[in-house]
Design an enzyme around this catalytic site. Structure first.
Site, PDB file in Angstrom:
ATOM      1  N   PRO A 262      11.659  16.694  46.184  1.00 56.08           N
ATOM      2  CA  PRO A 262      12.405  17.949  46.006  1.00 56.08           C
ATOM      3  C   PRO A 262      12.227  18.615  44.646  1.00 56.08           C
ATOM      4  O   PRO A 262      12.934  19.579  44.337  1.00 56.08           O
ATOM      5  CB  PRO A 262      13.855  17.506  46.194  1.00 56.08           C
ATOM      6  CG  PRO A 262      13.861  16.083  45.725  1.00 56.08           C
ATOM      7  CD  PRO A 262      12.514  15.511  46.055  1.00 56.08           C
ATOM      8  N   LYS A 265      10.537  15.870  39.318  1.00 56.61           N
ATOM      9  CA  LYS A 265       9.586  15.603  38.227  1.00 56.61           C
ATOM     10  C   LYS A 265       8.879  16.890  37.802  1.00 56.61           C
ATOM     11  O   LYS A 265       8.581  17.071  36.621  1.00 56.61           O
ATOM     12  CB  LYS A 265       8.590  14.524  38.661  1.00 56.61           C
ATOM     13  CG  LYS A 265       9.295  13.204  38.986  1.00 56.61           C
ATOM     14  CD  LYS A 265       8.362  12.101  39.349  1.00 56.61           C
ATOM     15  CE  LYS A 265       9.124  10.863  39.786  1.00 56.61           C
ATOM     16  NZ  LYS A 265       9.690  10.964  41.157  1.00 56.61           N
ATOM     17  N   ASP A 327       2.837  11.604  42.860  1.00 51.48           N
ATOM     18  CA  ASP A 327       4.047  10.793  43.103  1.00 51.48           C
ATOM     19  C   ASP A 327       4.038  10.501  44.595  1.00 51.48           C
ATOM     20  O   ASP A 327       4.706  11.170  45.387  1.00 51.48           O
ATOM     21  CB  ASP A 327       5.276  11.611  42.679  1.00 51.48           C
ATOM     22  CG  ASP A 327       6.563  10.817  42.772  1.00 51.48           C
ATOM     23  OD1 ASP A 327       6.492   9.581  42.921  1.00 51.48           O
ATOM     24  OD2 ASP A 327       7.645  11.431  42.715  1.00 51.48           O
ATOM     25  N   CYS A 380       7.708   4.834  44.047  1.00 50.82           N
ATOM     26  CA  CYS A 380       8.990   4.141  43.899  1.00 50.82           C
ATOM     27  C   CYS A 380       8.921   2.857  44.728  1.00 50.82           C
ATOM     28  O   CYS A 380       9.879   2.498  45.402  1.00 50.82           O
ATOM     29  CB  CYS A 380      10.161   5.033  44.268  1.00 50.82           C
ATOM     30  SG  CYS A 380      10.022   5.795  45.874  1.00 50.82           S
TER      31      CYS A 380
HETATM   32  C1  LIG Z   1       8.174  10.397  46.484  1.00 50.06           C
HETATM   33  S1  LIG Z   1       8.342  11.965  47.186  1.00 50.06           S
HETATM   34  C2  LIG Z   1       8.111  13.012  45.798  1.00 50.06           C
HETATM   35  C3  LIG Z   1       9.303  13.149  44.886  1.00 50.06           C
HETATM   36  C4  LIG Z   1       9.122  14.245  43.837  1.00 50.06           C
HETATM   37  N1  LIG Z   1       7.921  14.047  43.065  1.00 50.06           N
HETATM   38  C5  LIG Z   1      10.291  14.357  42.880  1.00 50.06           C
HETATM   39  O1  LIG Z   1      10.263  13.812  41.793  1.00 50.06           O
HETATM   40  O2  LIG Z   1      11.278  15.035  43.234  1.00 50.06           O
HETATM   41  C6  LIG Z   1       6.827  12.126  48.045  1.00 50.06           C
HETATM   42  C7  LIG Z   1       6.579  13.517  48.627  1.00 50.06           C
HETATM   43  O3  LIG Z   1       5.239  13.531  49.114  1.00 50.06           O
HETATM   44  C8  LIG Z   1       5.183  14.476  50.153  1.00 50.06           C
HETATM   45  N2  LIG Z   1       3.912  14.250  50.874  1.00 50.06           N
HETATM   46  C9  LIG Z   1       3.629  13.340  51.831  1.00 50.06           C
HETATM   47  N3  LIG Z   1       2.359  13.449  52.231  1.00 50.06           N
HETATM   48  C10 LIG Z   1       1.805  14.466  51.513  1.00 50.06           C
HETATM   49  C11 LIG Z   1       0.532  15.092  51.483  1.00 50.06           C
HETATM   50  N4  LIG Z   1      -0.449  14.669  52.287  1.00 50.06           N
HETATM   51  N5  LIG Z   1       0.321  16.106  50.620  1.00 50.06           N
HETATM   52  C12 LIG Z   1       1.332  16.541  49.812  1.00 50.06           C
HETATM   53  N6  LIG Z   1       2.567  16.008  49.813  1.00 50.06           N
HETATM   54  C13 LIG Z   1       2.802  14.984  50.646  1.00 50.06           C
HETATM   55  C14 LIG Z   1       6.445  14.204  50.937  1.00 50.06           C
HETATM   56  O4  LIG Z   1       6.786  15.334  51.725  1.00 50.06           O
HETATM   57  C15 LIG Z   1       7.440  13.918  49.807  1.00 50.06           C
HETATM   58  O5  LIG Z   1       8.174  15.071  49.493  1.00 50.06           O
END
Ligand SMILES: C[S@@+](CC[C@H](N)C(=O)[O-])C[C@H]1O[C@@H](n2cnc3c(N)ncnc32)[C@H](O)[C@@H]1O
Length: 442
Positions: A262, A265, A327, A380
């Site tokens: 969301p 970072k 991330d 995480c």
């Molecule tokens: C660990 S969360 C990120 C948290 C975020 N960095 C923060 O600090 O608020 C991982 C994110 O990766 C996204 N995601 C999953 N597969 C993806 C892809 N192929 N390309 C881009 N984003 C992706 C998910 O929708 C999710 O929101």
């Protein structure tokens, strides 16, 4: 955000709240959705939201033990179509064992909730089982119990923790079962933020790993925080606050946050270096809306795009990035206390899919980094297969990728990066590996 603790609502509302909580928990038990998704789907009156969240998060936190205790009194396993009744039994057990609701009130309201599920047999069953549970020890440590029940973690997860972290796994299990603190990141000097909180009568203390983290003694709705609306305070775990620091940012640099939603970072990066040009990408358009809300609140200059990190041709303008944050989506084994439903939703069979996705993201994004640029890979997760193993495989295939050592007084050095282990009362568990793109390579 952390769930605020919910007070017990008035009788009719209390019954409705339990019905709602049962629907939410049943969706999670069926593997249909996460707790936040199910809570949004079965949304209701705001007045009982805190109570419903407390019921749902608490039940998920103690799910393995509660399920074991409930099943001792069932003649047959619950059927898929009756998971709402099973959820009510677990919720009832949670109230009896862990909530400040008098036993008779918990049983009475949960039986009334069962009546409104329109299954004539359900209220009798719920009544009989909860009365038996009210005479049992639902939380005492019993060495006879199977490990997964006693420790409230899936067996595959325990096996990996024991193998990867032979000295630390008991503390990691305790961390996973803990109720998380509400943690803030201060954009301003932390002492100023602490003073503003104290003036508002909010008890808080500073974190030890960063100079920006603040722990609240009790969770609060964000609207009650002085400085939240302006973006001076954000809700962010202390471990997560390390990412922007490790990646760094300079004025004028182009920075990609490839898995941004969301937006915690990305926002931190923008607040740390307002002169950087940040692109926040996420594959999920709905989650991109969450990034936009955060960006707007804090009036940060971040471009937000919905797109797949594995398909740069659909969103990249061809200009290389100076820095990148990956991330990556992962097992979330480092943040179990904040996402207690992960113990029910994550299975060992998910890991190969996740590690493939993590490797594919790195593979596709690496060519977008300029020579001399830096990429921070972070998860995480506390599992080496999503962390060092992914980075080691990537390094083996990319002669132009070099590890930059992360020298720090927190966490543990690993083969390719640094691992922060989860704690019960401070930060979550995170893994970080910092890579630099070297011209020509090895
Ligand atoms: C660990 S969360 C990120 C948290 C975020 N960095 C923060 O600090 O608020 C991982 C994110 O990766 C996204 N995601 C999953 N597969 C993806 C892809 N192929 N390309 C881009 N984003 C992706 C998910 O929708 C999710 O929101």
């Amino acid at each position: 955000m952390n769930p605020p603790e919910g007070g017990q609502p008035a009788e009719a509302a209390g019954v409705a709240a339990r019905v709602r909580a049962a629907r939410v928990v049943a969706d999670v038990l069926a593997g249909r959705s996460t707790l936040p998704e199910a809570l949004a789907r079965h949304g209701g009156a705001e007045a009982d939201d805190g109570f419903v969240r407390e019921l749902c998060f608490g039940t998920a936190r103690h799910a393995f033990r509660l399920d074991h205790e409930v099943r001792r009194h069932l003649r047959q396993a619950p059927r898929e179509r009756d998971l709402d009744v099973h959820a009510l039994l677990l919720l009832g057990g949670y109230q009896l064992a862990h909530m400040d609701v008098p036993d008779h009130a918990a049983v009475h309201a949960t039986v009334a909730a069962a009546r409104s599920l329109k299954k004539p047999w359900a209220s009798g069953l719920v009544n009989a089982v909860l009365r038996k549970l009210s005479r049992s020890d639902l939380r005492g440590d019993d060495p006879e119990l199977p490990d997964d029940v006693r420790l409230n973690h899936p067996q595959w997860w325990l096996d990996r923790l024991r193998a990867h972290w032979p000295d630390a796994w008991p503390d990691m299990v305790a961390a996973g079962n803990a109720r998380p603190p509400m943690t803030l990141r201060s954009r301003r000097k932390r002492a100023l933020a602490l003073a503003a909180l104290a003036e508002a009568g909010i008890e808080a203390h500073p974190g030890r790993v960063t100079d920006s983290a603040i722990y609240l003694a009790r969770p609060l709705p964000v609207g009650a925080l002085p400085g939240f609306a302006s973006g001076d305070l954000s809700v962010q775990d202390e471990g997560a606050q390390l990412a922007a620091r490790l990646l760094g940012a300079l004025p004028g640099e182009r920075i990609l946050d490839a898995c941004a939603a969301p937006g915690g970072k990305a926002l931190h990066l923008a607040q740390m270096e307002p002169g950087a040009r940040i692109l926040a990408l996420d594959v999920d358009p709905k989650r991109c809306t969450r990034i936009r809300e955060n960006v707007t609140r804090a009036q940060a200059a971040i471009e937000v795009k919905a797109g797949d990190g594995r398909r740069p041709e659909s969103w990249w303008d061809g200009v290389p990035f100076d820095r990148m944050l990956v991330d990556a989506p992962c097992s979330a084994t480092g943040i179990l206390r904040r996402q207690p439903d992960v113990r029910l939703l994550r299975h060992a069979e998910d890991l190969p899919t996740l590690t493939r996705l993590q490797g594919d993201l790195l593979e596709s994004l690496w060519p977008l980094l300029r020579n001399g640029g830096r990429l921070l890979y972070c998860t995480c997760s506390v599992l080496a297969e999503e962390n060092d193993d992914v980075i080691a495989a990537f390094l083996a295939a990319h002669g132009d990728a070099a590890v930059i050592e992360i020298a720090a007084d927190w966490g543990r050095t690993t083969r390719c990066g640094r691992q922060l282990l989860p704690t019960a009362d401070a930060h979550d568990g995170f893994y970080f590996a910092l890579l630099e793109r070297r011209r020509g390579g090895r």
